[in-house]
Design an enzyme around this catalytic site. Structure first.
Site, short mmCIF file in Angstrom:
data_model
loop_
_atom_site.label_atom_id
_atom_site.label_comp_id
_atom_site.label_asym_id
_atom_site.label_seq_id
_atom_site.Cartn_x
_atom_site.Cartn_y
_atom_site.Cartn_z
N LYS A 228 1.02 -1.29 0.12
CA LYS A 228 -0.14 -0.14 0.03
C LYS A 228 1.21 1.07 0.19
O LYS A 228 1.36 1.71 0.36
CB LYS A 228 -1.00 -0.21 1.16
CG LYS A 228 -1.53 -1.15 1.12
CD LYS A 228 -2.68 -0.39 1.72
CE LYS A 228 -4.48 -1.12 2.30
NZ LYS A 228 -5.47 -1.66 3.19
N ARG A 262 -3.19 -9.88 5.11
CA ARG A 262 -4.50 -10.29 3.96
C ARG A 262 -3.31 -9.38 2.97
O ARG A 262 -2.68 -8.66 2.98
CB ARG A 262 -4.59 -9.39 3.69
CG ARG A 262 -6.22 -9.78 2.84
CD ARG A 262 -6.85 -8.80 2.49
NE ARG A 262 -8.10 -8.19 1.23
CZ ARG A 262 -7.96 -7.50 0.58
NH1 ARG A 262 -6.56 -6.59 0.16
NH2 ARG A 262 -8.62 -7.84 -0.96
#
Length: 283
Positions: A228, A262
């Site tokens: 991210k 995740r």
């Protein structure tokens, strides 16, 4: 709740205990997810990705058909479900017994995936705010539910980062929603603080430092950090180059109490969990 008690959930009739953290592998059947390396299309490519994640040790597969990155194109419910159904058909042919999570904020899409493909976890980036029917649907289906924190929508969330205290405010909001879910009969809830969703880079790091505080809810804690902006932007690199940073921050997440990672890169995460378990067991 006692934050030291090991949480567990019922995932489609199977007990998933988090005495050892679990790895959730990301399967994006979308053409525009923020990390291009995660995108797969066509039965052969999907089958290879699923087989690879199985071999590498994924505990859960999380399949998504709608990109939530800022600026992503709108996708109709029909198109989203069509993408998911194509992917789920391959998943079931390659790894029939896989514990599968569907990444959708739409109640009807979630229902069809559960009823038609045996999905056992609904992963809702909206935390019930983007489709008012979602919580009743999850309660009716009796599936596990990932409650993620986000403000606004993927298009507006970047302007909604005015917290008094990002960790306290996020935890308070999630705790309130857990109470509402429990009142509807949803007993298997996983919480996700929503790294990158209505959070600045600095706020993401504050959440990571305070991650253990979220265990007070008694729910398993999911950390979705993989590749991210909080990793690649400060380093001046791209998502493609963010595998090393992802492993570094996943290590911190595990040290701070994460129950689920995740990730795009399953092998890296599985190895990180194994090494952190050795460290824990040596205490």
């Amino acid at each position: 709740m006692n934050p030291h008690i090991t949480p567990s959930i019922n995932a489609g009739g199977r007990l998933l205990s988090f005495d050892v953290p679990k790895v959730m592998g990301i399967l994006n059947v979308t053409p525009d997810s923020f990390y291009s390396g995660s995108r797969v299309s066509g039965s052969k490519a999907i089958a290879e990705r699923v087989a690879g994640m199985r071999e590498q040790g994924a505990d859960i597969l999380d399949i998504g058909g709608y990109s939530s990155r800022p600026g992503a194109e709108e996708v109709s419910p029909e198109e989203e479900y069509s993408r998911l159904a194509s992917g789920l058909e391959v998943v079931r042919s390659v790894w029939q017994e896989a514990i599968v999570s569907v990444d959708t904020f739409r109640a009807e899409v979630a229902r069809r995936c559960v009823e038609e493909w045996g999905v056992s976890i609904v992963n809702d980036i909206g935390g019930g705010t983007l489709d008012p029917a979602m919580w009743d649907t999850v309660a009716d289906l009796r599936v596990a539910y990932v409650l993620m924190h986000m403000r606004g929508t993927p298009k507006t969330m970047g302007t909604l980062t005015d917290y008094n205290d990002v960790s306290a405010d996020t935890l308070t909001d999630l705790a309130f929603r857990i109470s509402e879910l429990r009142s509807k009969g949803v007993s298997d809830v996983i919480i996700d603080p929503g790294f990158g969703f209505a959070k600045t880079v600095e706020q993401n790091y504050r959440l990571l430092v305070d991650l253990r505080e979220f265990r007070i809810t008694g729910a398993p804690v999911l950390a979705g950090i993989s590749r991210k902006t909080m990793i690649w932007k400060p380093l001046g690199i791209t998502p493609t180059e963010a595998a090393n940073g992802t492993t570094a921050l996943n290590t911190v997440a595990l040290l701070n109490g994460a129950d689920i990672l995740r990730v795009h890169d399953v092998r890296n995460a599985v190895e990180t969990v194994k090494l952190m378990e050795l460290l824990k067991n040596d205490k």
